[in-house]
Design a protein around this motif. Structure first.
Motif, PDB file in Angstrom:
ATOM      1  N   THR A 181       1.887 -15.710  -0.464  1.00 24.81           N
ATOM      2  CA  THR A 181       1.654 -14.540  -1.319  1.00 24.81           C
ATOM      3  C   THR A 181       1.231 -13.344  -0.484  1.00 24.81           C
ATOM      4  O   THR A 181       1.714 -12.211  -0.700  1.00 24.81           O
ATOM      5  CB  THR A 181       0.572 -14.845  -2.370  1.00 24.81           C
ATOM      6  OG1 THR A 181       0.992 -15.964  -3.155  1.00 24.81           O
ATOM      7  CG2 THR A 181       0.343 -13.651  -3.280  1.00 24.81           C
ATOM      8  N   ARG A 182       0.344 -13.556   0.458  1.00 30.00           N
ATOM      9  CA  ARG A 182      -0.114 -12.464   1.328  1.00 30.00           C
ATOM     10  C   ARG A 182       1.063 -11.914   2.140  1.00 30.00           C
ATOM     11  O   ARG A 182       1.201 -10.698   2.324  1.00 30.00           O
ATOM     12  CB  ARG A 182      -1.216 -12.969   2.253  1.00 30.00           C
ATOM     13  CG  ARG A 182      -2.535 -13.270   1.519  1.00 30.00           C
ATOM     14  CD  ARG A 182      -3.527 -14.034   2.387  1.00 30.00           C
ATOM     15  NE  ARG A 182      -3.839 -13.336   3.620  1.00 30.00           N
ATOM     16  CZ  ARG A 182      -4.741 -12.364   3.715  1.00 30.00           C
ATOM     17  NH1 ARG A 182      -5.430 -11.971   2.659  1.00 30.00           N
ATOM     18  NH2 ARG A 182      -4.976 -11.761   4.882  1.00 30.00           N
ATOM     19  N   LEU A 183       1.922 -12.819   2.611  1.00 29.29           N
ATOM     20  CA  LEU A 183       3.105 -12.414   3.382  1.00 29.29           C
ATOM     21  C   LEU A 183       4.048 -11.581   2.516  1.00 29.29           C
ATOM     22  O   LEU A 183       4.540 -10.521   2.941  1.00 29.29           O
ATOM     23  CB  LEU A 183       3.823 -13.666   3.885  1.00 29.29           C
ATOM     24  CG  LEU A 183       5.079 -13.455   4.738  1.00 29.29           C
ATOM     25  CD1 LEU A 183       4.703 -12.887   6.103  1.00 29.29           C
ATOM     26  CD2 LEU A 183       5.832 -14.773   4.903  1.00 29.29           C
ATOM     27  N   VAL A 184       4.299 -12.031   1.288  1.00 23.66           N
ATOM     28  CA  VAL A 184       5.184 -11.308   0.365  1.00 23.66           C
ATOM     29  C   VAL A 184       4.620  -9.916   0.077  1.00 23.66           C
ATOM     30  O   VAL A 184       5.350  -8.911   0.106  1.00 23.66           O
ATOM     31  CB  VAL A 184       5.374 -12.100  -0.939  1.00 23.66           C
ATOM     32  CG1 VAL A 184       5.999 -11.225  -2.022  1.00 23.66           C
ATOM     33  CG2 VAL A 184       6.241 -13.331  -0.692  1.00 23.66           C
ATOM     34  N   ALA A 185       3.317  -9.830  -0.192  1.00 17.60           N
ATOM     35  CA  ALA A 185       2.702  -8.534  -0.508  1.00 17.60           C
ATOM     36  C   ALA A 185       2.822  -7.573   0.679  1.00 17.60           C
ATOM     37  O   ALA A 185       3.193  -6.405   0.502  1.00 17.60           O
ATOM     38  CB  ALA A 185       1.233  -8.734  -0.882  1.00 17.60           C
ATOM     39  N   ARG A 186       2.508  -8.056   1.872  1.00 16.62           N
ATOM     40  CA  ARG A 186       2.585  -7.183   3.058  1.00 16.62           C
ATOM     41  C   ARG A 186       4.013  -6.712   3.309  1.00 16.62           C
ATOM     42  O   ARG A 186       4.256  -5.527   3.584  1.00 16.62           O
ATOM     43  CB  ARG A 186       2.050  -7.924   4.290  1.00 16.62           C
ATOM     44  CG  ARG A 186       0.535  -8.054   4.335  1.00 16.62           C
ATOM     45  CD  ARG A 186       0.066  -8.431   5.733  1.00 16.62           C
ATOM     46  NE  ARG A 186       0.629  -9.702   6.160  1.00 16.62           N
ATOM     47  CZ  ARG A 186       0.036 -10.885   6.007  1.00 16.62           C
ATOM     48  NH1 ARG A 186      -1.161 -10.955   5.426  1.00 16.62           N
ATOM     49  NH2 ARG A 186       0.603 -11.994   6.432  1.00 16.62           N
ATOM     50  N   ARG A 187       4.971  -7.623   3.225  1.00 13.37           N
ATOM     51  CA  ARG A 187       6.363  -7.249   3.509  1.00 13.37           C
ATOM     52  C   ARG A 187       6.921  -6.303   2.455  1.00 13.37           C
ATOM     53  O   ARG A 187       7.675  -5.386   2.791  1.00 13.37           O
ATOM     54  CB  ARG A 187       7.227  -8.516   3.629  1.00 13.37           C
ATOM     55  CG  ARG A 187       6.957  -9.269   4.925  1.00 13.37           C
ATOM     56  CD  ARG A 187       7.861 -10.467   5.087  1.00 13.37           C
ATOM     57  NE  ARG A 187       7.598 -11.133   6.353  1.00 13.37           N
ATOM     58  CZ  ARG A 187       8.073 -12.331   6.687  1.00 13.37           C
ATOM     59  NH1 ARG A 187       8.860 -12.981   5.837  1.00 13.37           N
ATOM     60  NH2 ARG A 187       7.779 -12.866   7.853  1.00 13.37           N
ATOM     61  N   PHE A 188       6.565  -6.535   1.196  1.00 13.60           N
ATOM     62  CA  PHE A 188       7.027  -5.611   0.166  1.00 13.60           C
ATOM     63  C   PHE A 188       6.470  -4.218   0.431  1.00 13.60           C
ATOM     64  O   PHE A 188       7.208  -3.214   0.385  1.00 13.60           O
ATOM     65  CB  PHE A 188       6.619  -6.083  -1.233  1.00 13.60           C
ATOM     66  CG  PHE A 188       7.242  -5.268  -2.326  1.00 13.60           C
ATOM     67  CD1 PHE A 188       8.421  -5.680  -2.927  1.00 13.60           C
ATOM     68  CD2 PHE A 188       6.685  -4.055  -2.738  1.00 13.60           C
ATOM     69  CE1 PHE A 188       9.020  -4.919  -3.913  1.00 13.60           C
ATOM     70  CE2 PHE A 188       7.276  -3.290  -3.721  1.00 13.60           C
ATOM     71  CZ  PHE A 188       8.452  -3.720  -4.308  1.00 13.60           C
ATOM     72  N   ASN A 189       5.179  -4.137   0.709  1.00  9.24           N
ATOM     73  CA  ASN A 189       4.540  -2.836   0.949  1.00  9.24           C
ATOM     74  C   ASN A 189       5.129  -2.146   2.171  1.00  9.24           C
ATOM     75  O   ASN A 189       5.313  -0.919   2.184  1.00  9.24           O
ATOM     76  CB  ASN A 189       3.034  -3.018   1.134  1.00  9.24           C
ATOM     77  CG  ASN A 189       2.345  -3.492  -0.143  1.00  9.24           C
ATOM     78  OD1 ASN A 189       2.899  -3.379  -1.237  1.00  9.24           O
ATOM     79  ND2 ASN A 189       1.142  -4.019  -0.005  1.00  9.24           N
ATOM     80  N   GLU A 190       5.430  -2.908   3.214  1.00 10.31           N
ATOM     81  CA  GLU A 190       6.004  -2.322   4.437  1.00 10.31           C
ATOM     82  C   GLU A 190       7.427  -1.825   4.188  1.00 10.31           C
ATOM     83  O   GLU A 190       7.836  -0.780   4.716  1.00 10.31           O
ATOM     84  CB  GLU A 190       6.022  -3.371   5.554  1.00 10.31           C
ATOM     85  CG  GLU A 190       4.631  -3.701   6.093  1.00 10.31           C
ATOM     86  CD  GLU A 190       4.615  -4.985   6.912  1.00 10.31           C
ATOM     87  OE1 GLU A 190       5.713  -5.596   7.082  1.00 10.31           O
ATOM     88  OE2 GLU A 190       3.529  -5.380   7.378  1.00 10.31           O
ATOM     89  N   ARG A 191       8.182  -2.552   3.374  1.00 10.18           N
ATOM     90  CA  ARG A 191       9.584  -2.205   3.163  1.00 10.18           C
ATOM     91  C   ARG A 191       9.769  -1.125   2.102  1.00 10.18           C
ATOM     92  O   ARG A 191      10.625  -0.248   2.238  1.00 10.18           O
ATOM     93  CB  ARG A 191      10.358  -3.467   2.763  1.00 10.18           C
ATOM     94  CG  ARG A 191      11.865  -3.263   2.684  1.00 10.18           C
ATOM     95  CD  ARG A 191      12.591  -4.577   2.438  1.00 10.18           C
ATOM     96  NE  ARG A 191      12.400  -5.531   3.531  1.00 10.18           N
ATOM     97  CZ  ARG A 191      12.990  -6.728   3.579  1.00 10.18           C
ATOM     98  NH1 ARG A 191      13.805  -7.099   2.598  1.00 10.18           N
ATOM     99  NH2 ARG A 191      12.767  -7.527   4.590  1.00 10.18           N
ATOM    100  N   TYR A 192       8.961  -1.157   1.031  1.00 14.56           N
ATOM    101  CA  TYR A 192       9.208  -0.291  -0.118  1.00 14.56           C
ATOM    102  C   TYR A 192       8.066   0.658  -0.457  1.00 14.56           C
ATOM    103  O   TYR A 192       8.217   1.517  -1.327  1.00 14.56           O
ATOM    104  CB  TYR A 192       9.515  -1.147  -1.353  1.00 14.56           C
ATOM    105  CG  TYR A 192      10.713  -2.053  -1.194  1.00 14.56           C
ATOM    106  CD1 TYR A 192      11.997  -1.520  -1.086  1.00 14.56           C
ATOM    107  CD2 TYR A 192      10.554  -3.434  -1.140  1.00 14.56           C
ATOM    108  CE1 TYR A 192      13.106  -2.357  -0.940  1.00 14.56           C
ATOM    109  CE2 TYR A 192      11.652  -4.275  -0.997  1.00 14.56           C
ATOM    110  CZ  TYR A 192      12.925  -3.732  -0.895  1.00 14.56           C
ATOM    111  OH  TYR A 192      14.014  -4.546  -0.749  1.00 14.56           O
ATOM    112  N   GLY A 193       6.928   0.510   0.187  1.00 14.49           N
ATOM    113  CA  GLY A 193       5.786   1.355  -0.134  1.00 14.49           C
ATOM    114  C   GLY A 193       4.680   0.550  -0.781  1.00 14.49           C
ATOM    115  O   GLY A 193       4.897  -0.556  -1.274  1.00 14.49           O
ATOM    116  N   PRO A 194       3.454   1.094  -0.792  1.00 14.76           N
ATOM    117  CA  PRO A 194       2.284   0.331  -1.256  1.00 14.76           C
ATOM    118  C   PRO A 194       2.280   0.107  -2.769  1.00 14.76           C
ATOM    119  O   PRO A 194       2.055   1.023  -3.543  1.00 14.76           O
ATOM    120  CB  PRO A 194       1.107   1.214  -0.821  1.00 14.76           C
ATOM    121  CG  PRO A 194       1.678   2.606  -0.776  1.00 14.76           C
ATOM    122  CD  PRO A 194       3.100   2.463  -0.347  1.00 14.76           C
ATOM    123  N   VAL A 195       2.525  -1.127  -3.156  1.00 13.11           N
ATOM    124  CA  VAL A 195       2.491  -1.504  -4.567  1.00 13.11           C
ATOM    125  C   VAL A 195       1.453  -2.602  -4.810  1.00 13.11           C
ATOM    126  O   VAL A 195       0.735  -2.571  -5.803  1.00 13.11           O
ATOM    127  CB  VAL A 195       3.880  -1.983  -5.045  1.00 13.11           C
ATOM    128  CG1 VAL A 195       3.809  -2.588  -6.453  1.00 13.11           C
ATOM    129  CG2 VAL A 195       4.884  -0.829  -5.024  1.00 13.11           C
TER     130      VAL A 195
END
Length: 320
Positions: free
Chosen positions: A157-171
């Protein structure tokens, strides 16, 4: 600091004392401190079995157990997977953020596959940690109470959150795991305490059923009762359970029993468990099932509102 807490259970049978001391008592404490979502993970019942079984009856059991132990629907959102399509839709973009190799390395998935009743590994079993990431992140969860075996899932979950934020912006926030400090309880047969193995005392069991289960509990041939988890694990487990119910140290209980043997230990444990569970069982018998199901419907509505908002944020961030 105020957190959003996500926790829950699969509806595969009634909850037992291991659940109470492992998670339920902590949820009752945390509901007064943090915002909490409690998931009835009905879709995850089929990760390791072909059919969900008596799914509605098991969901009812969960609801009654939750309310009986003191989970307050005025403070907590209780909801179920199958009622929140927007939560499950998050699985699609989240799967694009992890590799097959990363899923294959997950030690908890390896263990669950090894103990699965299915002849082949399903795609749902393989992607189970990413589905759990959707559970946690749909409500912007920041704190996840888990046992040691679930830590790898929180890391996904932590990995998914970090990668999403890095790729698409802080959500998404990057959630933290909260390790419990409750002693590990084994089943009455010395193995892992489990709903399906018949080795656990359920919260809804009658006093006579509880007495019968404890009479059949595994001990050893030494009449002198001592607390020695290494060399006498079965006896130590019964002493630990008695200590939790009585609010006393297991060593102290062992000294009190002395040469009374397994019969005295089991008698004391039966009395302690039944006395401890008596008010919980009483509340459970007083909960109206129709009202409990209404609690779930209202929780589903609140959870879906949150999931709709989160999915819209995700779609906008991704450019859809």
């Amino acid at each position: 600091m105020n957190h959003t807490v996500l926790t829950g259970d699969r509806p595969t049978g009634p909850l037992h004392l291991g659940h109470y001391f492992g998670t339920l008592a902590n949820r009752v404490r945390l509901q007064d401190i943090h915002q909490m979502f409690v998931l009835v993970a009905d879709y995850q019942v089929i990760i390791d079995r072909d059919l969900p079984g008596r799914i509605q009856a098991n969901i009812d059991d969960l609801l009654l157990d939750y309310l009986a132990v003191g989970i307050d629907p005025g403070k907590v959102t209780i909801f179920q997977h199958s009622a929140i399509p927007e939560l499950n839709q998050l699985l699609l973009p989240f799967l694009s953020l992890v590799s097959v190799a990363e899923l294959q390395r997950n030690p908890t998935v390896k263990d669950e596959i090894a103990h699965s009743s299915q002849s082949a590994v399903s795609g749902l079993m393989f992607t189970y940690p990413v589905h759990q990431a959707a559970d946690i992140l749909f409500c912007k969860g920041t704190l996840v109470p888990v046992g040691k075996d679930q830590l790898p899932h929180v890391e996904v979950t932590r990995l998914v959150a970090r990668r999403f934020n890095e790729r698409y912006g802080p959500v998404f926030p990057v959630p933290e795991a909260m390790m419990g400090d409750a002693p590990l309880l084994h089943g009455l047969d010395g193995g892992k305490m489990s709903k399906s193995r018949g080795n656990a005392i359920t919260l809804k069991a009658s006093e006579d059923e509880t007495a019968a289960l404890i009479r059949g509990a595994r001990t050893d041939a030494d009449r002198h009762i001592t607390y020695d988890p290494e060399s006498r694990p079965e006896v130590a487990n019964l002493l630990t359970l008695a200590g939790l119910c009585l609010g006393r140290a297991p060593e102290e209980i062992a000294e009190e029993i002395g040469y009374g043997g397994a019969a005295r230990l089991k008698g004391m444990l039966t009395e302690a468990v039944n006395e401890f569970l008596r008010p919980i069982r009483k509340r459970r018998s007083e909960v109206d099932l129709a009202e409990a199901r209404q609690v779930l419907r209202e929780g589903n509505a609140r959870a879906r509102e949150r999931a709709v908002r989160t999915l819209e944020e995700v779609r906008q961030a991704m450019g859809f």
